[in-house]
Design a protein around this motif. Structure first.
Motif, PDB file in Angstrom:
ATOM      1  N   CYS A 126     -37.321  20.247  42.657  1.00 53.34           N
ATOM      2  CA  CYS A 126     -38.440  20.549  43.249  1.00 53.34           C
ATOM      3  C   CYS A 126     -38.182  20.956  44.742  1.00 53.34           C
ATOM      4  O   CYS A 126     -37.094  20.367  45.324  1.00 53.34           O
ATOM      5  CB  CYS A 126     -39.497  19.944  43.134  1.00 53.34           C
ATOM      6  SG  CYS A 126     -39.117  18.007  43.549  1.00 53.34           S
ATOM      7  N   CYS A 127     -38.675  21.787  45.138  1.00 54.36           N
ATOM      8  CA  CYS A 127     -38.718  21.953  46.806  1.00 54.36           C
ATOM      9  C   CYS A 127     -39.899  21.414  47.406  1.00 54.36           C
ATOM     10  O   CYS A 127     -40.773  20.860  46.560  1.00 54.36           O
ATOM     11  CB  CYS A 127     -38.766  23.491  47.093  1.00 54.36           C
ATOM     12  SG  CYS A 127     -37.506  24.491  46.350  1.00 54.36           S
ATOM     13  N   ASN A 128     -39.989  21.360  48.869  1.00 53.23           N
ATOM     14  CA  ASN A 128     -41.009  20.491  49.388  1.00 53.23           C
ATOM     15  C   ASN A 128     -42.148  21.465  49.184  1.00 53.23           C
ATOM     16  O   ASN A 128     -43.368  20.500  49.115  1.00 53.23           O
ATOM     17  CB  ASN A 128     -40.775  20.423  50.790  1.00 53.23           C
ATOM     18  CG  ASN A 128     -39.579  19.638  51.139  1.00 53.23           C
ATOM     19  OD1 ASN A 128     -38.979  18.698  50.077  1.00 53.23           O
ATOM     20  ND2 ASN A 128     -38.908  19.744  52.300  1.00 53.23           N
ATOM     21  N   THR A 129     -42.460  22.377  48.997  1.00 52.56           N
ATOM     22  CA  THR A 129     -43.901  23.051  48.782  1.00 52.56           C
ATOM     23  C   THR A 129     -43.750  23.854  47.656  1.00 52.56           C
ATOM     24  O   THR A 129     -42.608  24.308  47.208  1.00 52.56           O
ATOM     25  CB  THR A 129     -44.404  23.805  50.110  1.00 52.56           C
ATOM     26  OG1 THR A 129     -43.473  25.052  50.257  1.00 52.56           O
ATOM     27  CG2 THR A 129     -44.368  22.871  51.263  1.00 52.56           C
ATOM     28  N   LYS A 130     -44.969  24.444  47.127  1.00 51.12           N
ATOM     29  CA  LYS A 130     -44.962  25.321  46.168  1.00 51.12           C
ATOM     30  C   LYS A 130     -44.727  26.876  46.362  1.00 51.12           C
ATOM     31  O   LYS A 130     -44.611  27.664  45.541  1.00 51.12           O
ATOM     32  CB  LYS A 130     -46.458  25.199  45.527  1.00 51.12           C
ATOM     33  CG  LYS A 130     -46.888  24.068  44.620  1.00 51.12           C
ATOM     34  CD  LYS A 130     -48.196  24.036  44.201  1.00 51.12           C
ATOM     35  CE  LYS A 130     -48.156  22.666  43.363  1.00 51.12           C
ATOM     36  NZ  LYS A 130     -49.643  22.593  42.597  1.00 51.12           N
ATOM     37  N   THR A 131     -44.781  27.031  47.750  1.00 52.53           N
ATOM     38  CA  THR A 131     -44.440  28.188  48.088  1.00 52.53           C
ATOM     39  C   THR A 131     -42.961  28.614  48.019  1.00 52.53           C
ATOM     40  O   THR A 131     -42.473  29.849  48.503  1.00 52.53           O
ATOM     41  CB  THR A 131     -44.981  28.578  49.715  1.00 52.53           C
ATOM     42  OG1 THR A 131     -44.377  27.656  50.505  1.00 52.53           O
ATOM     43  CG2 THR A 131     -46.496  28.529  49.713  1.00 52.53           C
ATOM     44  N   TYR A 132     -42.057  27.545  47.705  1.00 48.13           N
ATOM     45  CA  TYR A 132     -40.621  27.565  47.840  1.00 48.13           C
ATOM     46  C   TYR A 132     -40.099  27.401  46.249  1.00 48.13           C
ATOM     47  O   TYR A 132     -40.775  26.520  45.769  1.00 48.13           O
ATOM     48  CB  TYR A 132     -39.941  26.645  48.712  1.00 48.13           C
ATOM     49  CG  TYR A 132     -39.787  27.490  50.123  1.00 48.13           C
ATOM     50  CD1 TYR A 132     -38.727  27.603  50.710  1.00 48.13           C
ATOM     51  CD2 TYR A 132     -41.093  27.478  50.749  1.00 48.13           C
ATOM     52  CE1 TYR A 132     -38.777  28.287  51.909  1.00 48.13           C
ATOM     53  CE2 TYR A 132     -41.151  28.111  52.050  1.00 48.13           C
ATOM     54  CZ  TYR A 132     -39.772  28.493  52.749  1.00 48.13           C
ATOM     55  OH  TYR A 132     -39.953  29.031  54.017  1.00 48.13           O
ATOM     56  N   GLN A 133     -38.990  27.892  45.857  1.00 47.48           N
ATOM     57  CA  GLN A 133     -38.801  27.786  44.480  1.00 47.48           C
ATOM     58  C   GLN A 133     -37.115  27.530  44.444  1.00 47.48           C
ATOM     59  O   GLN A 133     -36.366  28.142  45.342  1.00 47.48           O
ATOM     60  CB  GLN A 133     -38.988  28.778  43.573  1.00 47.48           C
ATOM     61  CG  GLN A 133     -38.543  28.579  42.249  1.00 47.48           C
ATOM     62  CD  GLN A 133     -38.977  29.879  41.233  1.00 47.48           C
ATOM     63  OE1 GLN A 133     -39.340  30.976  41.894  1.00 47.48           O
ATOM     64  NE2 GLN A 133     -39.103  29.895  40.148  1.00 47.48           N
ATOM     65  N   CYS A 134     -36.671  26.593  43.775  1.00 51.11           N
ATOM     66  CA  CYS A 134     -35.242  26.319  43.384  1.00 51.11           C
ATOM     67  C   CYS A 134     -34.671  27.419  42.911  1.00 51.11           C
ATOM     68  O   CYS A 134     -34.946  27.589  41.720  1.00 51.11           O
ATOM     69  CB  CYS A 134     -35.086  24.779  43.026  1.00 51.11           C
ATOM     70  SG  CYS A 134     -33.342  24.438  42.665  1.00 51.11           S
ATOM     71  N   ILE A 135     -33.749  28.322  43.428  1.00 52.04           N
ATOM     72  CA  ILE A 135     -33.092  29.487  42.713  1.00 52.04           C
ATOM     73  C   ILE A 135     -31.370  29.254  43.002  1.00 52.04           C
ATOM     74  O   ILE A 135     -31.051  28.645  44.060  1.00 52.04           O
ATOM     75  CB  ILE A 135     -33.630  30.696  42.946  1.00 52.04           C
ATOM     76  CG1 ILE A 135     -33.454  31.053  44.659  1.00 52.04           C
ATOM     77  CG2 ILE A 135     -34.962  30.809  42.649  1.00 52.04           C
ATOM     78  CD1 ILE A 135     -33.695  32.494  44.832  1.00 52.04           C
TER      79      ILE A 135
END
Length: 195
Positions: A126-135
């Motif tokens: 997971c990233c720190n917020t939902k606005t970021y995604q692990c890609i």
């Protein structure tokens, strides 16, 4: 019959007008919402961006970043020793992936693959917020030798195939694209003059 049909058409027109009115109302309200507030998180964008881009490994790191001290929630009484959670950060991890049968033989279904699944690295976490995604940032196709077992004309046949499966090399937390309205704002706006 004509009276019943006219009444039904009138009801449908009324329902359509109510729906269109609600749609227009929601469109106007959503355009007037402050752009600096992320409605999902309820935090300003600059705070979300700061959290998303920071290297946070513990609650203490989060406290230092925000300049505040964490408090226990009201009525919280631990029944046993609790360890602070550690984030499942964005990185490559070994996962099991089924070998795609179509890559070996797209024209037949009567065969067995060995091995039927392989282990490869894929981005997860997971990233720190939902606005970021692990890609994945870098990836390549890793070749595997796969045995295909078929039964033809009363005997088994064994053939070796090379199958390439995408493996992730490195990952990064990347900001998701913002939702764009389906139609331009001028489409929703109505003029007040009677021209």
């Amino acid at each position: 019959m004509d009276l019943l049909q006219k009444t039904t058409e009138s009801n449908m027109k009324s329902q359509l007008l109510v729906f269109l009115s609600l749609f227009c109302f929601w469109t106007v309200i959503s355009e007037q919402m402050p752009k600096s507030i992320n409605t999902e998180e309820g935090l300003p964008e600059d705070v979300l961006r700061m959290i998303a881009q920071a290297d946070i490994r513990s609650i203490n790191d989060l406290e230092d970043l925000l300049g505040i001290e964490a408090k226990d929630s009201p009525g919280f009484k631990p029944m046993y020793k609790i360890e602070y959670s550690k984030p499942a950060g964005c990185k490559t991890r070994i996962v099991t992936v089924e070998v795609p049968r179509y890559k070996v033989d797209p024209t037949s279904v009567g065969f067995l693959l060995w091995p039927s699944c392989v282990e490869i690295k894929r981005c997860s976490g997971c990233c720190n917020t939902k606005t970021y995604q692990c890609i994945p940032v870098h990836a390549y196709y890793k070749p595997f030798q796969i045995a295909k077992v078929t039964y033809r004309y009363g005997r088994n046949e064994l053939t070796i195939h090379t199958v390439s499966i995408r493996e992730h090399v490195s990952c990064n937390c990347t900001e998701l694209a913002r939702h764009q309205p389906r139609f331009p704002p001028k489409y929703y706006r109505q003029t007040t003059d009677n021209n």
